[in-house]
Design a protein around this motif. Structure first.
Motif, PDB file in Angstrom:
ATOM      1  N   SER A   1       0.853  -1.190   0.000  1.00 21.02           N
ATOM      2  CA  SER A   1       0.000   0.000   0.000  1.00 21.02           C
ATOM      3  C   SER A   1       0.882   1.231   0.000  1.00 21.02           C
ATOM      4  O   SER A   1       2.100   1.134   0.163  1.00 21.02           O
ATOM      5  CB  SER A   1      -0.840   0.051   1.273  1.00 21.02           C
ATOM      6  N   ALA A   2       0.254   2.391  -0.111  1.00 21.76           N
ATOM      7  CA  ALA A   2       0.980   3.650  -0.025  1.00 21.76           C
ATOM      8  C   ALA A   2       1.466   3.864   1.402  1.00 21.76           C
ATOM      9  O   ALA A   2       0.866   3.370   2.355  1.00 21.76           O
ATOM     10  CB  ALA A   2       0.060   4.793  -0.447  1.00 21.76           C
TER      11      ALA A   2
ATOM     12  N   THR B   1      -2.048   8.314   0.623  1.00 26.14           N
ATOM     13  CA  THR B   1      -3.241   8.374  -0.249  1.00 26.14           C
ATOM     14  C   THR B   1      -4.142   9.547   0.162  1.00 26.14           C
ATOM     15  O   THR B   1      -4.635  10.294  -0.686  1.00 26.14           O
ATOM     16  CB  THR B   1      -4.026   7.048  -0.179  1.00 26.14           C
TER      17      THR B   1
ATOM     18  N   GLU C   1       1.285   3.980  -4.105  1.00 28.01           N
ATOM     19  CA  GLU C   1       1.716   2.573  -4.048  1.00 28.01           C
ATOM     20  C   GLU C   1       2.996   2.371  -4.864  1.00 28.01           C
ATOM     21  O   GLU C   1       3.801   1.508  -4.556  1.00 28.01           O
ATOM     22  CB  GLU C   1       0.648   1.661  -4.616  1.00 28.01           C
TER      23      GLU C   1
ATOM     24  N   PHE D   1      -3.930  -1.623  -5.224  1.00 30.11           N
ATOM     25  CA  PHE D   1      -4.989  -0.597  -5.312  1.00 30.11           C
ATOM     26  C   PHE D   1      -5.206  -0.057  -6.720  1.00 30.11           C
ATOM     27  O   PHE D   1      -5.982   0.861  -6.910  1.00 30.11           O
ATOM     28  CB  PHE D   1      -4.596   0.505  -4.312  1.00 30.11           C
TER      29      PHE D   1
ATOM     30  N   ARG E   1     -11.003   2.507  -1.718  1.00 27.97           N
ATOM     31  CA  ARG E   1     -10.169   2.548  -0.519  1.00 27.97           C
ATOM     32  C   ARG E   1      -9.985   1.137   0.043  1.00 27.97           C
ATOM     33  O   ARG E   1     -10.911   0.333   0.059  1.00 27.97           O
ATOM     34  CB  ARG E   1     -10.789   3.474   0.544  1.00 27.97           C
ATOM     35  N   GLY E   2      -8.785   0.865   0.460  1.00 28.21           N
ATOM     36  CA  GLY E   2      -8.466  -0.472   0.968  1.00 28.21           C
ATOM     37  C   GLY E   2      -8.218  -1.484  -0.157  1.00 28.21           C
ATOM     38  O   GLY E   2      -8.088  -2.683   0.091  1.00 28.21           O
ATOM     39  N   GLY E   3      -8.107  -0.982  -1.398  1.00 26.33           N
ATOM     40  CA  GLY E   3      -8.078  -1.870  -2.571  1.00 26.33           C
ATOM     41  C   GLY E   3      -6.828  -2.724  -2.723  1.00 26.33           C
ATOM     42  O   GLY E   3      -6.838  -3.679  -3.512  1.00 26.33           O
ATOM     43  N   SER E   4      -5.769  -2.437  -1.969  1.00 27.49           N
ATOM     44  CA  SER E   4      -4.577  -3.290  -2.087  1.00 27.49           C
ATOM     45  C   SER E   4      -4.874  -4.719  -1.633  1.00 27.49           C
ATOM     46  O   SER E   4      -4.246  -5.667  -2.105  1.00 27.49           O
ATOM     47  CB  SER E   4      -3.425  -2.735  -1.253  1.00 27.49           C
ATOM     48  N   ASP E   5      -5.833  -4.873  -0.720  1.00 26.10           N
ATOM     49  CA  ASP E   5      -6.216  -6.223  -0.298  1.00 26.10           C
ATOM     50  C   ASP E   5      -6.713  -7.005  -1.516  1.00 26.10           C
ATOM     51  O   ASP E   5      -6.403  -8.187  -1.687  1.00 26.10           O
ATOM     52  CB  ASP E   5      -7.362  -6.175   0.739  1.00 26.10           C
TER      53      ASP E   5
HETATM   54  N1  ASP Z   1      -3.622   3.277  -0.270  1.00 26.04           N
HETATM   55  C1  ASP Z   1      -5.020   2.915  -0.533  1.00 26.04           C
HETATM   56  C2  ASP Z   1      -5.897   3.445   0.578  1.00 26.04           C
HETATM   57  O1  ASP Z   1      -5.417   4.127   1.459  1.00 26.04           O
HETATM   58  C3  ASP Z   1      -5.219   1.453  -0.745  1.00 26.04           C
HETATM   59  C4  ASP Z   1      -4.900   0.557   0.411  1.00 26.04           C
HETATM   60  O2  ASP Z   1      -4.260   0.993   1.374  1.00 26.04           O
HETATM   61  O3  ASP Z   1      -5.280  -0.614   0.367  1.00 26.04           O
HETATM   62  O4  ASP Z   1      -7.088   3.235   0.553  1.00 26.04           O
END
Ligand code: ASP
Ligand code: ADP
Ligand code: MG
Length: 418
Positions: free
Chosen positions: A61-62, A67, A94, A156, A170-174
């Motif tokens: 992730s970033a 982000t 990222e 992400f 948001r949270g897309g790296s998962d």
């Molecule tokens: N950097 C992105 C976020 O803050 C993606 C992630 O962290 O999964 O939502």
């Protein structure tokens, strides 16, 4: 009363048997890569897995709040940034962490290559800001793994079928990590984060919450959909549809975390409730005198992810993410029906696969709320969830009281059966 509807997930091309041997996908969240020292520690962890004999793909992730800072920067320049340009900007975070980690890995004597989502072959649809992965073309990753390299993929993000850069929400790296684990036929997808696993409630709100040893895909879907942001909802859908086992664990220790996998009878024998979740990130809308088909078609056309839907007489009540507020308001204005919005409500949910076979969960839930003087609004259920809205100020109190009422601070709540 409604059930949470989950989206379908695209097919991933079958993997050659050779590639199945010992591939691991390791995803590190923002807190885990927040500064140069932490990036070096993540690099060392990836190198350790490589030296242990695995083919290693890292998804990062970033760094920290990068982000959010990029988003804020966009809004300082323009009140309504164009979604395409916002994705160009947001995808940068990222890339920074992956390039830095590749440098640190080289310093540890191991070969590494960083790739953007696009270079890694993550192809998405064209919905900027919350694109869905439609295909993973993993050839370049396979080639790099065959060359004995550690591959770092920027989470992400992807490239759309129209060749624009997109982000996955948001949270897309998962979701990047799980999609890669499915496409590469990885043995496991490890999600490294700032907590020790998935807990019976957000440990920031309930300090004596317990770490779950295991949860079923269905439970984790409901928990992710109702506010346990430790996994992005779509990543759990992807994992379930492709049979990817997820291990959510701490970046900072070697302890076992939480395994997300197929339901197992032993999960049901232990505590019937897996957790109490909450979210303050939804707004609740009431629309009068409208046709539900027209309303929900228009919302879907604007890519608004509607959650709870309740019909009360001729009124329709629904909830949608706060971040979709502008699109939702645009749709409702366009319909011409009278509508109102409440942003002072939070949603609390009780989730547990054991609920299917144990009567009395609703009685205990509403009895507990009555005892603490909290009035639940707009109740919605599924076979393994009871959700309701309460005033923002009552959310933490309701979560704590329900956590106690269902004995979730007890050792049984962990579902450990080793
Ligand atoms: N950097 C992105 C976020 O803050 C993606 C992630 O962290 O999964 O939502
Ligand atoms: P990352 O940056 O690693 O992706 P996130 O911030 O997205 O991490 O998710 C981890 C956070 O999720 C935790 O710090 C925790 O506060 C929150 N959280 C909410 N509910 C839960 C839960 N039931 N179990 C674990 N963490 C939870
Ligand atoms: Mg996250």
């Amino acid at each position: 009363m409604t059930e949470t509807a989950f989206e379908t997930v695209p097919a991933v091309a079958p993997v050659e048997p050779r590639a199945r041997i010992g591939t691991v996908v390791m995803k590190f969240g923002g807190t885990s890569v927040a500064d140069p020292e932490k990036i070096r520690r993540v690099a060392a962890r990836l190198v350790g897995a490589k030296r242990g004999g695995s083919r290693v793909v890292g998804v990062l992730s970033a760094m920290g709040h990068h982000t959010d800072e990029l988003l804020d920067l966009a809004h300082q320049v323009s009140p309504r940034p164009k979604p395409r340009e916002l994705d160009m900007l947001m995808s940068v975070g990222e890339r920074v962490s992956c390039a830095l980690a590749a440098m640190a890995i080289s310093d540890l004597g191991q070969d590494a290559i960083s790739l953007t989502g696009s270079q890694a072959g993550i192809v998405t649809d064209t919905v900027h800001g919350k694109a869905k992965i439609v295909e993973v073309r993993a050839r370049r990753i396979h080639e790099a793994l065959d060359q004995d390299r550690i591959v770092l993929v920027a989470g992400f993000q992807g490239v759309s079928t129209e060749l624009d850069i997109t982000t996955l929400g948001r949270g897309g790296s998962d979701t990047t990590a799980v999609a890669l684990a499915a496409a590469l036929g990885a043995d496991a997808c490890e999600i490294y984060t700032d907590v020790d696993g998935v807990f019976t409630a957000d440990p920031r709100v309930v300090p004596d919450a317990r770490k779950l040893h295991a949860a079923s895909y269905e439970e984790m879907l409901e928990m992710a959909a109702s506010g346990a942001k430790v996994l992005q909802l779509r990543s759990v859908e992807f994992a379930r549809n492709h049979g990817v086992r997820l291990h959510v664990r701490s970046t900072f220790t070697d302890e076992d975390g939480t395994w997300i996998r197929e339901e197992d009878e032993r999960m049901l024998e232990k505590a019937m409730i897996s957790g109490v979740t909450h979210t303050l990130e939804e707004a609740v809308y009431t629309v009068r005198e409208t046709n539900p088909a027209d309303l929900f078609e228009a919302l879907a056309g604007a890519s608004v992810n509607v959650d709870t839907i309740i019909q009360i007489g001729s009124d329709i009540v629904f909830s949608a993410p706060r971040e979709d507020r502008d699109e939702t308001a645009g749709v409702l204005d366009g319909l011409g029906a009278p509508w109102g919005e409440r942003d002072d409500l939070g949603k609390v949910s009780i989730v547990g696969a054991g609920m299917k076979s144990h009567p009395g969960v609703a009685a205990r839930t509403f009895g507990t709320l009555r005892d603490i003087g909290v009035e639940p609004r707009f109740v919605a259920t599924s076979p393994i969830k009871i959700a309701f809205y309460v005033g923002h100020d009552d959310v933490d109190r309701a979560v704590k009281a329900l956590h106690d009422a269902f004995d979730l601070s007890s050792p049984e709540a962990e579902r450990r059966h080793a």
